[in-house]
Design a protein around this motif. Structure first.
Motif, PDB file in Angstrom:
ATOM      1  N   ARG A  91      69.865   4.503 -81.492  1.00  0.00           N
ATOM      2  CA  ARG A  91      68.760   4.443 -82.455  1.00  0.00           C
ATOM      3  C   ARG A  91      68.176   3.025 -82.511  1.00  0.00           C
ATOM      4  NH1 ARG A  91      68.321   8.474 -85.981  1.00  0.00           N
ATOM      5  NH2 ARG A  91      68.064   7.219 -87.870  1.00  0.00           N
ATOM      6  N   VAL A  92      69.046   2.023 -82.567  1.00  0.00           N
ATOM      7  CA  VAL A  92      68.589   0.631 -82.638  1.00  0.00           C
ATOM      8  C   VAL A  92      67.814   0.265 -81.370  1.00  0.00           C
ATOM      9  CG1 VAL A  92      69.312  -1.784 -82.799  1.00  0.00           C
ATOM     10  CG2 VAL A  92      70.462  -0.038 -84.188  1.00  0.00           C
ATOM     11  N   ARG A  93      68.335   0.644 -80.232  1.00  0.00           N
ATOM     12  CA  ARG A  93      67.670   0.337 -78.948  1.00  0.00           C
ATOM     13  C   ARG A  93      66.264   0.939 -78.917  1.00  0.00           C
ATOM     14  NH1 ARG A  93      71.535   2.215 -76.204  1.00  0.00           N
ATOM     15  NH2 ARG A  93      72.824   0.390 -76.480  1.00  0.00           N
ATOM     16  N   ALA A  94      66.128   2.167 -79.381  1.00  0.00           N
ATOM     17  CA  ALA A  94      64.822   2.836 -79.390  1.00  0.00           C
ATOM     18  C   ALA A  94      63.837   2.130 -80.320  1.00  0.00           C
ATOM     19  CB  ALA A  94      64.987   4.301 -79.799  1.00  0.00           C
ATOM     20  N   TRP A  95      64.319   1.606 -81.424  1.00  0.00           N
ATOM     21  CA  TRP A  95      63.440   0.975 -82.411  1.00  0.00           C
ATOM     22  C   TRP A  95      63.157  -0.487 -82.117  1.00  0.00           C
ATOM     23  CZ3 TRP A  95      66.985   2.841 -86.937  1.00  0.00           C
ATOM     24  CH2 TRP A  95      66.871   4.225 -87.083  1.00  0.00           C
ATOM     25  N   LYS A  96      64.147  -1.215 -81.601  1.00  0.00           N
ATOM     26  CA  LYS A  96      64.025  -2.666 -81.476  1.00  0.00           C
ATOM     27  C   LYS A  96      63.947  -3.170 -80.044  1.00  0.00           C
ATOM     28  CE  LYS A  96      66.031  -3.728 -85.949  1.00  0.00           C
ATOM     29  NZ  LYS A  96      65.013  -4.555 -86.587  1.00  0.00           N
ATOM     30  N   GLY A  97      64.111  -2.274 -79.072  1.00  0.00           N
ATOM     31  CA  GLY A  97      63.979  -2.674 -77.675  1.00  0.00           C
ATOM     32  C   GLY A  97      65.300  -2.696 -76.942  1.00  0.00           C
ATOM     33  N   PRO A  98      65.229  -2.845 -75.611  1.00  0.00           N
ATOM     34  CA  PRO A  98      66.406  -2.699 -74.757  1.00  0.00           C
ATOM     35  C   PRO A  98      67.466  -3.795 -74.896  1.00  0.00           C
ATOM     36  CG  PRO A  98      64.529  -3.418 -73.465  1.00  0.00           C
ATOM     37  CD  PRO A  98      64.013  -3.103 -74.845  1.00  0.00           C
ATOM     38  N   THR A  99      67.112  -4.919 -75.504  1.00  0.00           N
ATOM     39  CA  THR A  99      68.100  -5.998 -75.652  1.00  0.00           C
ATOM     40  C   THR A  99      68.877  -5.911 -76.964  1.00  0.00           C
ATOM     41  OG1 THR A  99      66.487  -7.503 -76.632  1.00  0.00           O
ATOM     42  CG2 THR A  99      66.736  -7.560 -74.217  1.00  0.00           C
TER      43      THR A  99
END
Length: 154
Positions: free
Chosen positions: A54-62
């Motif tokens: 969920r975090v990756r989808a919202w804030k980006g791949p890093t």
């Protein structure tokens, strides 16, 4: 059945807790002061940590920089925190209705967020539908994970 699920790291007994959800990627003084202020209102504090997908989808791949398991472990170590769970589910499931389905079995006494939270309206609407209070607390100026990450990259 809702789209979101709570994977408990430290369960809390009984209803009536104050619930907070977030990423909490790099724990900083703003997080700690906010969580202590919520707990100081007298209800047990339960924190939901958003999972890595969920975090990756919202804030980006890093992001996130720290895994959900590690972020939950840090939360569980705080004196003011009574319970911790990881929020799992598809990243697109982030509306008030998704969290209402997730929170309803927990029977919260309050949902807490910081002033300026872009989801504050949805959180307060969810609180009303859950029969819980909606607590808005001041954000600690100049303290955010994004600011810390950006300063480290600069």
């Amino acid at each position: 059945m809702g789209n979101l699920e709570a994977v408990w790291v430290r369960p809390v007994d009984g209803p009536g807790a104050a619930l907070v959800t977030g990423v909490f990627d790099i724990l900083h003084v703003g997080h700690v002061r906010f969580l202590e202020a919520v707990a100081a209102r007298g209800l047990p504090l339960v924190v939901g940590i958003e999972d890595d997908e969920r975090v990756r989808a919202w804030k980006g791949p890093t992001r996130p920089l720290n895994s959900a398991a590690e972020r939950a472990e840090l939360m569980a170590a705080l004196r003011c925190v009574s319970g911790v769970f990881i929020v799992t589910g598809p990243p697109e499931a982030h509306g008030p209705e998704d969290y209402i389905d997730l929170f309803a079995p927990m029977r919260p006494g309050a949902l807490a967020h910081t002033a300026g939270d872009p989801h504050a309206g949805g959180r307060c609407a969810a609180s009303a539908l859950l029969g819980a209070e909606c607590w808005e607390l001041e954000m600690i100026p100049g303290r955010s994970t994004t600011r810390i990450v950006n300063a480290g990259l600069g």
